[in-house]
Write an enzyme that holds these catalytic residues in place. Structure first.
Site, PDB file in Angstrom:
ATOM      1  N   LYS A 172     -50.423 -26.234 -81.651  1.00 50.99           N
ATOM      2  CA  LYS A 172     -50.652 -27.680 -81.560  1.00 50.99           C
ATOM      3  C   LYS A 172     -49.523 -28.319 -80.766  1.00 50.99           C
ATOM      4  O   LYS A 172     -48.358 -27.930 -80.898  1.00 50.99           O
ATOM      5  CB  LYS A 172     -50.714 -28.249 -82.982  1.00 50.99           C
ATOM      6  CG  LYS A 172     -51.183 -29.693 -83.104  1.00 50.99           C
ATOM      7  CD  LYS A 172     -51.379 -30.023 -84.587  1.00 50.99           C
ATOM      8  CE  LYS A 172     -51.878 -31.440 -84.791  1.00 50.99           C
ATOM      9  NZ  LYS A 172     -52.153 -31.713 -86.235  1.00 50.99           N
ATOM     10  N   SER A 209     -56.294 -33.947 -87.372  1.00 47.53           N
ATOM     11  CA  SER A 209     -55.863 -34.337 -86.053  1.00 47.53           C
ATOM     12  C   SER A 209     -55.734 -33.115 -85.153  1.00 47.53           C
ATOM     13  O   SER A 209     -55.484 -33.237 -83.976  1.00 47.53           O
ATOM     14  CB  SER A 209     -54.487 -35.026 -86.176  1.00 47.53           C
ATOM     15  OG  SER A 209     -53.509 -34.097 -86.672  1.00 47.53           O
ATOM     16  N   SER A 264     -55.461 -32.527 -91.866  1.00 51.86           N
ATOM     17  CA  SER A 264     -55.603 -32.172 -90.456  1.00 51.86           C
ATOM     18  C   SER A 264     -55.718 -30.694 -90.152  1.00 51.86           C
ATOM     19  O   SER A 264     -55.936 -30.320 -88.998  1.00 51.86           O
ATOM     20  CB  SER A 264     -54.439 -32.770 -89.648  1.00 51.86           C
ATOM     21  OG  SER A 264     -54.519 -34.170 -89.667  1.00 51.86           O
TER      22      SER A 264
END
Length: 468
Positions: A84, A157, A181
């Site tokens: 990420k 997210s 998330s």
């Protein structure tokens, strides 16, 4: 008739690792194949914020030579994964989904990245995310698409990580979870996602949203894959004094142990109250599968989490103020409206209100700890409805009850720090994945991984993929 073997790009990480160790697969060829697939599919999926193709090929070449010469580092050696774009990657920008940070070049790798490299993993690049890991993408960023159906929500997210892993662009991804998330994207795309105990994985070099709520963990295609990734990234870290000092067990070995006698708690009222029938069906079928595998199913009453869901929003907002103090309000105009509103809200919360939240949070943590004296795992939904369309998600700001329902089974376990695993458990009539969640006591990851591995040994939901 035997089922068709999965395509190379859809092998589980553990399956690929076996081939790489046996030298029936080549790190160079595998990495090149994934880079070709990324070039073909990612222009529409938009999973990657940054592709580091040249670096990846160099890492693959090194891995190939090392394995050939008998210097095999372990099950991540030569395996392409991605991280990420919250995680520092030395020599490359870390934007955290924020144009304001697009020129930030970190001084070193995040601890999780360093540990992946030490394990021999190949880093393909950085995965897109919502702005600052909150709930919406910055207006200037093209949001990743759900590979099952681009009209449906890919989660929050860790959107890029979900899209890339589900679509066969990497064999696993490193994500973060502040309120759901890892769990929401995993549920939306048919992945297995592990949110470790808070502090089990170092946060050094990982951009903060809310420091005491942020968890770093893996998203992958199976519980065994999550076990292998967690074993590589977990553990104490001198650069993060909040990282837990507990030794790291052999998660993959523990994951393969039988679950006979494992105590799984179910709260019928919490799981059934205003939960869609399709999700209830997944839960009831899951209970029967675990019972058939020898687990003991116990009816329990969970602590009331109503105030914790509301408190999470306030808690996150206050901590986001600290995370963004270097750039907000000084560069307020460069923020998207959703993240800006969260930071603004955090600036308005009084110290007295925040202290009351902290006390209630400690009380909830104690009540959850008492619950896990009676059970090993708790079974819940990830969220109480089927897959959401993008159209429905865009109305979140106008529907506070929808937000509350979305957070109902996720945010409380960020407030308490308990580890969770999300597992695919079926499909809805619209063809989108359905999932469930297991929760454990602090440092209860072995029980989560045992249950997930046992479940996936007798089901094939995790082996279904969205694209050719």
């Amino acid at each position: 008739m035997n089922p068709m073997p999965p395509a190379l790009h859809y092998l589980e990480l553990s399956e690929l690792a076996t081939q790489l160790q046996a030298r029936t697969a080549s790190p160079v060829e595998v990495t090149r194949a994934l880079l070709d697939r990324i070039a073909r599919l990612d222009p529409s999926l938009r999973a990657f914020a940054l592709l580091t193709a040249d670096d990846a090929m160099k890492q693959a070449e090194v891995a190939e030579v090392e394995i050939k010469n008998g210097r095999y580092r372990g099950p991540l050696h030569g395996v392409p994964i991605a991280v990420k774009d919250l995680c520092w990657l030395q020599g490359h920008p870390t934007a955290a989904g924020m144009p304001i940070h697009q020129d930030f070049y970190p001084p070193e790798d995040a601890s999780v990245v360093r540990r992946l490299k030490e394990a021999g993993a190949i880093i393909l690049g950085k995965l897109q995310l919502t702005e600052g890991a909150y709930s919406d993408h910055h207006p200037s960023i093209s949001a990743p698409k759900n590979p099952w159906n681009p009209e449906y929500w890919p989660g929050i997210s860790s959107t890029g990580g979900a899209a890339a892993t589900a679509a066969g662009l990497c064999y696993g991804s490193i994500a973060s979870d502040t309120g759901g998330s890892i769990r929401w994207p995993s549920a939306a795309t048919g992945l297995t996602g592990l949110k470790p105990t808070w502090g089990r994985v170092s946060r050094h070099g990982v951009f903060e949203l809310a420091a005491t709520l942020d968890h770093v963990g893996p998203m992958a295609r199976s519980a065994i894959d999550c076990a292998l990734l967690l074993a590589a990234i977990a553990g104490p870290d001198p650069k993060d004094p909040t990282a837990l000092l507990a030794p790291v067990p052999d998660y993959a070995r523990l994951a393969r142990q039988q679950i006979k006698g494992l105590r799984i708690g179910v709260d019928p009222e919490w799981n059934d109250d205003d939960v869609d029938p399709a999700v209830q069906t997944v839960l009831s079928q899951t209970v029967e599968i675990f019972r058939s595998l020898g687990a003991t199913i116990l009816e329990v009453q969970c602590p009331d989490v109503t105030s914790a869901i509301t408190d999470w929003t306030e808690n996150c907002a206050v901590e986001a103020v600290v995370a963004h103090e270097a750039t907000y309000p000084a560069r307020k105009q460069e923020y998207g409206p959703v993240l800006a509103s969260v930071v603004e809200h955090g600036r308005e919360i009084s110290a007295t209100s925040y202290q009351k939240i902290l006390v209630r949070r400690l009380q909830l943590r104690g009540r959850m700890a008492a619950l896990f004296e009676k059970i090993d795992l708790l079974l819940t939904p990830v969220h109480p409805f089927e897959s959401l369309t993008l159209e429905a998600i865009q109305t979140l700001g106008e529907q506070p009850q929808l937000i509350f329902k979305l957070q109902r089974f996720t945010c409380p376990f960020n407030m308490t720090g308990n580890p969770t695993i999300t597992l695919p458990g079926g499909f809805a009539e619209d063809g989108l994945p359905l999932a469930f969640q297991l929760v454990a006591a602090h440092l209860g990851e072995p029980a989560l991984l045992r249950a997930g591995t046992a479940f996936q040994a007798v089901t094939n939901w995790h082996r279904r993929h969205p694209l050719a």
